[in-house]
Design a protein around this motif. Structure first.
Motif, PDB file in Angstrom:
ATOM      1  N   THR A  21      12.078  36.886  40.563  1.00  0.00           N
ATOM      2  CA  THR A  21      11.975  37.267  39.433  1.00  0.00           C
ATOM      3  C   THR A  21      12.398  36.321  38.118  1.00  0.00           C
ATOM      4  O   THR A  21      13.716  36.395  37.997  1.00  0.00           O
ATOM      5  N   SER A 278      16.956  36.682  40.696  1.00  0.00           N
ATOM      6  CA  SER A 278      16.351  36.965  39.481  1.00  0.00           C
ATOM      7  C   SER A 278      17.043  35.988  38.299  1.00  0.00           C
ATOM      8  O   SER A 278      18.082  35.556  38.522  1.00  0.00           O
ATOM      9  N   GLU A 306       7.608  35.623  39.756  1.00  0.00           N
ATOM     10  CA  GLU A 306       6.985  36.684  39.054  1.00  0.00           C
ATOM     11  C   GLU A 306       7.514  36.785  37.664  1.00  0.00           C
ATOM     12  O   GLU A 306       8.785  36.932  37.433  1.00  0.00           O
TER      13      GLU A 306
END
Length: 327
Positions: A21, A278, A306
């Motif tokens: 992420t 992330s 993403e």
């Protein structure tokens, strides 16, 4: 100009890569003052022809400096390095009064690319001096902006305060009326602590009518505070000598998130991603968006990325160019 990207660490296909992420801060990267400074150099080259000399890095970013060199800019440290018949641009960080005075003495054609928000601090310093006040200037010793601002007033009329401990111990001239000003690229939180201590010790000290820390610095720090809590690691694109970029690293770390300052994608060590699900990504005010996309592309070679952009505020500031380049 593009740095080589790291190769894939193994032969996995994209579909087999682990997920990542990516939280991208907004606003990030170039501010209005940097946009203006770069355009000033480009327009000066168009108007006067190459080479155009630039005193100090126009902004603290190697990618930007190299791109301008390719167009005909020559970067020097002092006016002594500028030939008598060549135009010269002063950097966005501002210069002491002695620099344009020397340029005028030599009859040099010069263009001042000082950020208007830095120029505002220069004018404030002059006004406080006219009122007979001794100035406590909050900033980092040796930074070009600090050198330029302290060079607006006579020696001995301004005292540098770098840290909270300095604020606790600084001894201004006996009986002097006081004022404080700040460098435009400081940590908002650290500066608030320092100014609070100065106001506690010197209740009559005069502060600026509006905060000296520029809107872009404040906005980028606020944006990091938004992405850091949801990130395992924050990457800040910027130069080691870029004050506002280094402050972004500090802001992330103050949020409890590890952070690393990189100049571009090639600086990323794949080992940093071990155990990381992330990443927060931002860029200092001197870093172009191309370097942000370069980092994103590099991460996509290692992970299924993403992307999420977290917008904390929208900037629409534009600064006018010097009249000599628009006439």
């Amino acid at each position: 100009m593009n740095a080589p990207l790291h190769p894939l660490p193994n032969a996995e296909t994209t579909a087999e890569l682990p997920g990542l992420t990516l939280l991208i801060a907004a606003p990030r990267g170039f501010c209005a003052g940097v946009d203006r400074a770069i355009e000033i150099v480009e327009r000066a080259i168009e108007k006067y022809g190459a080479p155009v000399y630039v005193r100090h890095e126009i902004v603290h970013n190697r990618y930007v400096v190299e791109a301008l060199k390719a167009k005909g800019a020559v970067f020097v440290e002092e006016l002594d390095d500028v030939p008598d018949d060549a135009p010269v641009v002063f950097s966005a960080h501002g210069v002491p009064k002695s620099v344009p005075a020397e340029a005028e003495r030599r009859k040099l054609v010069y263009v001042d690319a000082t950020c208007p928000l830095v120029s505002k601090v220069h004018r404030q310093a002059e006004r406080q001096l006219e009122k007979g006040r001794h100035i406590l200037f909050i900033g980092h010793d040796g930074h070009p902006e600090v050198i330029g601002t302290m060079g607006q007033v006579p020696p001995g009329t301004m005292t540098l305060v770098e840290t909270l401990e300095d604020a606790r111990t600084v001894t201004p001239p006996a009986g002097a009326q006081l004022a404080y000003l700040t460098q435009t690229t400081l940590s908002v939180d650290d500066t608030a602590e320092i100014t609070a201590e100065l106001e506690r010790r010197f209740p009559d000290i005069a502060g600026p009518k509006a905060e000296d820390i520029c809107y872009a610095t404040s906005n980028r720090q606020a944006a990091v505070k938004q992405i850091a809590p949801g990130s395992d690691l924050v990457l800040v694109i910027g130069a080691p000598n870029s004050s506002n970029s280094v402050r972004l690293v500090e802001v992330a770390e103050r949020c409890g998130t590890p952070a690393r300052l990189i100049q571009r994608a090639a600086d990323i060590d794949p080992a940093w991603l071990e155990g990381v699900g992330s990443i927060g990504l931002t860029a200092g005010a001197s870093a172009p968006e191309e370097l942000v996309r370069e980092v994103v592309d590099q991460l996509k070679q290692w992970r299924q990325v993403e992307e999420h952009t977290l917008v904390s505020t929208v900037e629409n500031m534009i600064f006018k160019l010097p009249r000599q380049l628009t006439d």
